[in-house]
Design a protein around this motif. Sequence first.
Motif, PDB file in Angstrom:
ATOM      1  N   LEU A 128     -33.076-171.432 -25.269  1.00  0.00           N
ATOM      2  CA  LEU A 128     -34.063-172.796 -24.808  1.00  0.00           C
ATOM      3  C   LEU A 128     -34.888-173.487 -26.179  1.00  0.00           C
ATOM      4  O   LEU A 128     -34.597-173.914 -26.064  1.00  0.00           O
ATOM      5  N   GLU A 129     -35.431-172.283 -26.364  1.00  0.00           N
ATOM      6  CA  GLU A 129     -36.236-173.181 -27.569  1.00  0.00           C
ATOM      7  C   GLU A 129     -35.730-173.181 -28.679  1.00  0.00           C
ATOM      8  O   GLU A 129     -36.180-173.444 -29.687  1.00  0.00           O
ATOM      9  N   GLN A 130     -34.148-172.059 -28.770  1.00  0.00           N
ATOM     10  CA  GLN A 130     -33.674-172.496 -30.109  1.00  0.00           C
ATOM     11  C   GLN A 130     -33.267-173.718 -30.320  1.00  0.00           C
ATOM     12  O   GLN A 130     -32.855-174.711 -30.887  1.00  0.00           O
ATOM     13  N   THR A 167     -47.691-177.468 -25.755  1.00  0.00           N
ATOM     14  CA  THR A 167     -47.953-178.084 -27.038  1.00  0.00           C
ATOM     15  C   THR A 167     -46.523-179.345 -27.526  1.00  0.00           C
ATOM     16  O   THR A 167     -46.813-180.426 -27.465  1.00  0.00           O
ATOM     17  N   SER A 168     -45.519-179.086 -27.291  1.00  0.00           N
ATOM     18  CA  SER A 168     -43.951-178.712 -28.210  1.00  0.00           C
ATOM     19  C   SER A 168     -43.426-179.943 -26.529  1.00  0.00           C
ATOM     20  O   SER A 168     -43.912-181.419 -27.379  1.00  0.00           O
ATOM     21  N   LEU A 169     -43.457-179.883 -25.933  1.00  0.00           N
ATOM     22  CA  LEU A 169     -43.445-180.931 -24.594  1.00  0.00           C
ATOM     23  C   LEU A 169     -44.303-182.845 -24.702  1.00  0.00           C
ATOM     24  O   LEU A 169     -43.813-183.441 -24.871  1.00  0.00           O
ATOM     25  N   ALA A 182     -47.992-167.800 -22.931  1.00  0.00           N
ATOM     26  CA  ALA A 182     -46.980-168.188 -23.492  1.00  0.00           C
ATOM     27  C   ALA A 182     -46.364-170.000 -23.162  1.00  0.00           C
ATOM     28  O   ALA A 182     -45.942-170.522 -23.826  1.00  0.00           O
ATOM     29  N   MET A 183     -47.285-170.266 -21.602  1.00  0.00           N
ATOM     30  CA  MET A 183     -47.338-171.863 -22.478  1.00  0.00           C
ATOM     31  C   MET A 183     -48.068-172.807 -22.877  1.00  0.00           C
ATOM     32  O   MET A 183     -47.624-173.388 -22.890  1.00  0.00           O
ATOM     33  N   ILE A 184     -49.198-172.395 -24.643  1.00  0.00           N
ATOM     34  CA  ILE A 184     -49.420-173.264 -25.342  1.00  0.00           C
ATOM     35  C   ILE A 184     -48.645-173.778 -25.320  1.00  0.00           C
ATOM     36  O   ILE A 184     -48.206-174.587 -25.868  1.00  0.00           O
ATOM     37  N   PRO A 185     -47.299-173.100 -26.747  1.00  0.00           N
ATOM     38  CA  PRO A 185     -46.886-173.924 -27.696  1.00  0.00           C
ATOM     39  C   PRO A 185     -45.234-174.622 -26.881  1.00  0.00           C
ATOM     40  O   PRO A 185     -45.254-175.077 -27.262  1.00  0.00           O
ATOM     41  N   THR A 186     -44.979-174.481 -25.397  1.00  0.00           N
ATOM     42  CA  THR A 186     -44.272-174.853 -24.586  1.00  0.00           C
ATOM     43  C   THR A 186     -44.930-176.245 -24.309  1.00  0.00           C
ATOM     44  O   THR A 186     -44.623-177.127 -24.114  1.00  0.00           O
ATOM     45  N   LEU A 218     -37.448-178.144 -23.023  1.00  0.00           N
ATOM     46  CA  LEU A 218     -38.799-177.506 -22.387  1.00  0.00           C
ATOM     47  C   LEU A 218     -39.125-178.152 -20.858  1.00  0.00           C
ATOM     48  O   LEU A 218     -40.052-176.923 -21.429  1.00  0.00           O
ATOM     49  N   LEU A 219     -38.642-178.365 -20.632  1.00  0.00           N
ATOM     50  CA  LEU A 219     -39.034-178.653 -18.903  1.00  0.00           C
ATOM     51  C   LEU A 219     -38.370-178.029 -18.661  1.00  0.00           C
ATOM     52  O   LEU A 219     -39.540-176.666 -18.100  1.00  0.00           O
ATOM     53  N   ASP A 220     -37.523-177.475 -18.569  1.00  0.00           N
ATOM     54  CA  ASP A 220     -36.926-176.189 -18.102  1.00  0.00           C
ATOM     55  C   ASP A 220     -37.724-174.742 -18.836  1.00  0.00           C
ATOM     56  O   ASP A 220     -37.637-173.933 -18.440  1.00  0.00           O
ATOM     57  N   ILE A 221     -37.552-174.457 -19.938  1.00  0.00           N
ATOM     58  CA  ILE A 221     -38.603-173.821 -20.803  1.00  0.00           C
ATOM     59  C   ILE A 221     -39.714-173.451 -20.266  1.00  0.00           C
ATOM     60  O   ILE A 221     -40.479-172.289 -19.931  1.00  0.00           O
TER      61      ILE A 221
END
Length: 286
Positions: free
Chosen positions: A155-157, A198-200, A192-196, A175-178
């Motif tokens: 999903l990130e890709q 931030t991207s969201l 691992a939540m940090i980049p998610t 991103l919500l699913d991730i």
Amino acid sequence: PEAEENAQKAATLLRKKYGKRSVQYANALALKARIYAKMGLYEESEDLLRQAGRIYQRKKEKALTESTKSMEDLAQVYMVKADFKKAETLLRQAISNYETRYGKKTPKLITPLNLLAKLYLIQGKYDAVEKQMRVSEEITEKVYGKNTLIYADYLEQMTEFYQNVFSLDKAEKALLDISNIKKSTLGEESVAMIPTLTSLANVRFLLKKTPKAEIITLLEKSKEIALKKLGDKHQLYAEALKNLAIIYADTDSLAKAGALLAQASAIWVEKTSKRNIEKAEIDLLR
């Protein structure tokens, strides 16, 4: 670096024990090559991977999996060097090797399929990206299931792809699913939540549908996790400060933004030097 030194020691020991033409020695060379690639020493990494590849070739069938993994590593080096033709050739050979030996639904295909999709993304071949990623998704979901970190990697890709083609609504959903996968498997305060988060926040900022207060809440959470798990001298904490500062600046909270950027800049100077790309970027924002 310590990792490089340890890899060299391992290679030396394995060469003495098994010989310079052994698969074990080739594996050690490939490991050292991966470390060099992460350090940005791509020429050195390529040389080691070629050396490992020649050993694997001599062992042929016995070392097929190791040889194919070496192809994946070398393809990534070529991608960084923008030698896309060589990278694609290696990845297609890796896919063919895995399919021949393990079948067309083997999880070993996930990495080369994803790398091939990334290669197409770099080149702007978006139709080809989606095609490769759908094959990867089918294998990933069947073998591992949807509520797994491996599916989150997929999903990130896809999120990166959606952002490149400006399908921001799809990027937000992915991103919500991730986020949900990481929360259920790693916990809400995992690093691992940090980049998610931030991207969201960034995607929602671009969509202009979410109140900025909610975007700030996401970035504050990212900052809190970085501070709690990594400390106030870590680069990820500095990055969180910078991202938060950008949003504050957009809401005209310039004093807050300036203080956050100064704090981030101080971390980068302490960790690296006064002359580094991160500090230069922060100075530009200031």
